[in-house]
Design a protein around this motif. Structure first.
Motif, short mmCIF file in Angstrom:
data_model
loop_
_atom_site.label_atom_id
_atom_site.label_comp_id
_atom_site.label_asym_id
_atom_site.label_seq_id
_atom_site.Cartn_x
_atom_site.Cartn_y
_atom_site.Cartn_z
N ALA A 422 0.81 -1.23 0.00
CA ALA A 422 0.00 0.00 0.00
C ALA A 422 0.83 1.27 0.00
O ALA A 422 0.38 2.31 0.49
N MET A 423 2.04 1.21 -0.55
CA MET A 423 2.86 2.41 -0.54
C MET A 423 2.17 3.56 -1.29
O MET A 423 2.27 4.72 -0.88
N PHE A 426 -0.12 5.20 1.17
CA PHE A 426 0.58 6.07 2.12
C PHE A 426 0.96 7.40 1.46
O PHE A 426 0.80 8.46 2.05
N LEU A 427 1.44 7.30 0.22
CA LEU A 427 1.86 8.51 -0.47
C LEU A 427 0.65 9.39 -0.80
O LEU A 427 0.72 10.62 -0.74
N PRO A 431 0.19 11.79 6.50
CA PRO A 431 -0.11 11.82 7.93
C PRO A 431 -1.44 12.49 8.26
O PRO A 431 -1.79 13.51 7.67
N LEU B 54 9.44 -1.76 4.37
CA LEU B 54 8.28 -0.92 4.12
C LEU B 54 8.13 0.13 5.23
O LEU B 54 7.86 1.31 4.94
N VAL B 62 7.15 9.25 3.44
CA VAL B 62 5.94 9.94 3.89
C VAL B 62 6.23 10.73 5.16
O VAL B 62 5.84 11.88 5.30
N GLU B 65 4.45 12.99 11.76
CA GLU B 65 4.34 14.32 12.35
C GLU B 65 4.17 14.25 13.86
O GLU B 65 3.39 13.45 14.36
N ARG B 67 2.89 16.90 16.23
CA ARG B 67 2.26 18.20 16.08
C ARG B 67 2.19 18.96 17.39
O ARG B 67 1.40 18.63 18.27
N PRO B 239 -3.25 8.01 10.93
CA PRO B 239 -1.95 7.59 10.42
C PRO B 239 -0.85 8.64 10.64
O PRO B 239 -1.02 9.81 10.33
N LEU B 240 0.25 8.18 11.19
CA LEU B 240 1.54 8.88 11.14
C LEU B 240 1.54 10.24 11.81
O LEU B 240 2.27 11.14 11.39
N VAL B 241 0.74 10.37 12.88
CA VAL B 241 0.74 11.61 13.65
C VAL B 241 0.76 11.28 15.13
O VAL B 241 0.10 10.34 15.58
N PRO B 273 -4.13 1.54 5.74
CA PRO B 273 -4.66 0.82 4.58
C PRO B 273 -5.49 -0.40 4.98
O PRO B 273 -5.34 -0.91 6.09
N THR B 275 -5.20 -3.24 3.60
CA THR B 275 -4.39 -4.45 3.43
C THR B 275 -3.50 -4.63 4.66
O THR B 275 -2.91 -3.69 5.17
#
Lengths: 515, 515
Positions: A422-423, A426-427, A431, B54, B62, B65, B67, B239-241, B273, B275
């Protein structure tokens, strides 16, 4: 949770839900499981060798009795065993050598619909309904003796789900039929109401022969002689005894090139030691002797190594299910069966509960997880079992089937490819934003997750509005709907007529017996 | 089943049942689990390396963050990350290198009763109650908002069972207390009503600091600086925060040499995702960043790598539990955590059901089996969870504890010694006879099998006589009896006074806030 983007798109694309329902139909699922995940390895080489050595010692120093079957005794004597009356003693390694010389490590059990053929052995798993209950129960009518109608209903329910690959055997006892004629109607129900593979009678060698005779009518005699079309589930009289009738049943199936499932039933502390390693070695030894017997009767005939290991209540001596000791035994016997290179049977969604409550579910899951992860090839009792096999439950059957579907998905393992990684998702998302409407999600949404048909995942408020149902009440609706929608699979009328003629002739040939 | 020999002997020996009950008491069980069985290995080396790569790509391409926490940004910049506003991008391998340079692979969390200390990491597992429900429910009073009394009840119930090793954190929300003062009474309840290890507040850095300040009073400041005495369970804003408050909470715990549990919460398709491989890599990346942050704050401080991966209903978008996709993710993250050499948290007895029915139990077991077999070191949500963490159930708590006990036994593995092999038993009993009265059985009977306290294994007729109870009705009786029999563990009155003084001072220092 309910992001408008995806809900809108879903509506626009028109009925994702109905597509999902279609995916649930039998045809789109494989007819048996191919495990793409490794089995769980509990014991190391040394531990496995110790259990094998113990099994050898038991067979040599204590021995195994086949009571009342002289031919079986002679077969083993000719193969190198020492006989003392019905007691056989086996030089170390003999039984294993007989088994390994000719038992297929996997085989096809043919169904009358070839699309339903199953592979038993290797990295495959086949799920089959529960077996042998005298009672049936459902939420509306309660617990009662099983009848042919109940039997037929369970055959239909197994036929209707893609997550049971097998029609089973005595899915419940049809106690409204005479004991000596039941097997004919049971085998016929499997043949006529379903097109999945099934099991035959094991109560006497003559009934086993009848079951096979019916198969010859259905599949053709030449085909049956060359291919496995029926299984017979034979219990050992543990500890270390096989009665002559059971041994003749094994030989009857083997002689016809059909597969006996050889199942020691060991309640630890009663039919075997209370310690797991000892009970396991005994079970392994007993099952190997039975598989070996089939090979001596007909080399190369298919067979399944079975086991039924149960724990016991310290308070009452009653059998208990879903406990850790049988789970450990399952893990180990999975390893032993792979070393032996013989397909393995384990059960199933086992429990002691009288009702399909949380006890039933915890205990069932605790039996099913080790049965599945140990790599069992044939999982009997996968659906319906209550009360230590005394009762077959309609609602439990439906719930268990939901669980079987989850194991089917688990068996596929984790996809490891660019789409799964799932890259691009992500892109695209980055975030702090939602994946709900992303291209990656839209591309994968429909096949992403297994869902239990009878689970309620709605909000508390929705659940209240819908009547505050326990899962068993949803399962009640499910089985009733399924039986209502059931459609008989087609059969060649000439074959059907031949089957019925055989059955009526057999029935007329002897008076009804009720015990 | 009820062989007179053993039943007679049992009576003669006087109350085997009461001995069994005594064995069930907390003191005779180990304070945490040591797994003597191997973890389950789902992925091979190549698969694991692909997931790690990955995670690296996500963190580099990506980014992640933090914050609103400039200090955290600076810490990572100094360690080699590139910052762009709150967005950090990490050169491949950097986060892993920071984590591996100083994070302990296992550590002791101290309890005020040293006999209750737990080891977190390695081949050890610690079970902790469910966390964070605003609602509680029981069979008699139904679903309602949680109160301090409920909170205290769950702390007492966790204290009373040997199968939970930890008192947990927010076992339910005491919504009858002001939001800004709840944490003080919650931490105090863990300290006073139990003597097991526990978790502190994470809602703000100040409340985390209060939790640690209370620990300094209980354990002594010097001891706390050198030893882990409290955990803080911090959610990533996937995601990613990571929001600045959460990041300050992580740093507050780490600075005090206490252990943050770093937990990405990913509902596949929403916060990550759909997946599994992608969600897993994201989760692993996020958790590693948080563990790394703690290490940058104080090198060598303890930490736990957490994860919460859930699937989603295709029908409604609601989270689902006990499905196969999170199970696969658990198995893999267990392997990844071992390669990272950082203790792993997984949950638990998770389910979506509103009631402790079969749905709740199947889904819970389906979560607990992979959590346990993947080798998780800290299993949060091990007891009580209903309805996707919205509700804490008294009856479910009791049932789940029964299951936790089974995993404790499973962890011991299979004994492989002469007693377990039972050769003397086989030689004594021989073919076709019962093991019930054998010397081997008598020698091993009392410790042979784990038994679920709340399961009914009796005959159908006995079960009818006893009122045809569903397990939840037996669990109701159990928790009421336990709370009735609860006894407060002793504490040094001077310490207790200091704790109360701190709490009253803090409460007086600011007005009540209710949101």
């Amino acid at each position: 949770m309910s992001d408008p983007t995806i809900l809108e798109r879903r509506t626009r694309h028109g009925g994702r839900q109905s597509k999902h329902r279609a995916r649930g139909a039998a045809q789109s699922h494989p007819p048996y499981i191919t495990r793409r995940i490794p089995p769980y390895a509990l014991l190391d080489e040394e531990g496995l060798a110790a259990i094998e050595a113990l099994a050898d010692r038991i067979l040599e120093e204590v021995g195994f009795e086949i009571r009342g079957d002289e031919e079986a005794i002679q077969l083993f004597q000719s193969a190198g065993a020492r006989a003392d009356g019905w007691r056989l003693r086996f030089p170390k390694g003999l039984v294993r050598a007989i088994v390994q010389a000719s038992t297929p490590s996997q085989f096809i059990q043919h169904a009358r619909n070839p699309a339903r053929n199953v592979v038993i052995g290797g990295n495959h798993s086949v799920f089959s309904p529960a077996y042998g209950s005298p009672f049936v129960t459902d939420l509306e009518r309660g617990r009662r003796y099983g009848t042919l109608e109940d039997f037929q209903n369970f055959v239909k329910l197994a036929y209707l789900t893609p997550f049971l690959h097998h029609s089973g055997g005595t899915v419940c006892e049809p106690v409204d039929l005479p004991v000596n004629k039941r097997h004919l109607e049971m085998v016929y129900a499997h043949m006529r109401l379903s097109d999945k593979p099934f099991m035959g009678s094991v109560t006497t060698a003559a009934r086993a022969a009848d079951s096979i005779a019916l198969c010859r009518l259905l599949f053709g005699a030449a085909f049956v002689d060359k291919n496995c079309v029926i299984l017979g589930n034979v219990n050992v009289n543990s500890p270390l005894v096989l009665d002559g009738e059971a041994s003749r049943v094994i030989r009857t199936y083997a002689r016809a090139n059909q597969a006996p499932v050889c199942v020691p039933f060991i309640l630890g502390g009663a039919m075997g030691p209370v310690t797991t390693a000892g009970a396991l070695a005994q079970c392994f030894a007993e099952a190997m002797v039975c598989v070996a017997l089939g090979q001596l009767e007909r080399r190369g005939s298919p067979a399944i190594l079975g086991n039924f290991l149960s724990s016991m209540s310290l308070k009452s001596g009653a059998p208990t299910f879903g406990t850790p000791e049988p789970a450990l035994a399952y893990f180990a016997i999975g390893q032993l069966a792979r070393r032996l290179r013989v397909p393995l049977r384990c059960g199933g969604n086992l429990c002691a509960s009288k009702v399909p409550d949380a006890q039933a579910a915890y205990e069932s899951a605790n039996s099913m997880w080790p049965a599945f992860l140990c790599g069992a090839n044939f999982i009997l009792h996968a659906a319906g079992w209550l009360e230590g096999a005394l009762t077959m439950s309609y609602e439990k059957f439906i719930m268990d089937v939901d669980q079987c579907g989850a194991f089917q998905t688990l068996a596929n393992g984790m996809a490891l490819d660019d789409n799964a990684f799932a890259m691009d998702g992500f892109l695209e998302v980055g975030p702090g934003r939602h994946f709900l409407g992303s291209a990656h999600t839209m591309r994968n949404y429909e096949t992403a997750f297994y869902e239990f048909e009878n689970s309620d995942n709605n909000s508390y408020e929705q659940w209240l509005e819908e009547g505050s149902l326990d899962i068993k009440e949803r399962a009640l609706k499910t089985w009733k709907r399924r039986l209502r929608d059931y459609q008989l699979p087609p059969i060649d009328p000439a074959v059907d007529e031949a089957l019925r003629a055989f059955i009526e002739r057999e029935k007329a040939a002897s008076p009804d017996a009720w015990h």
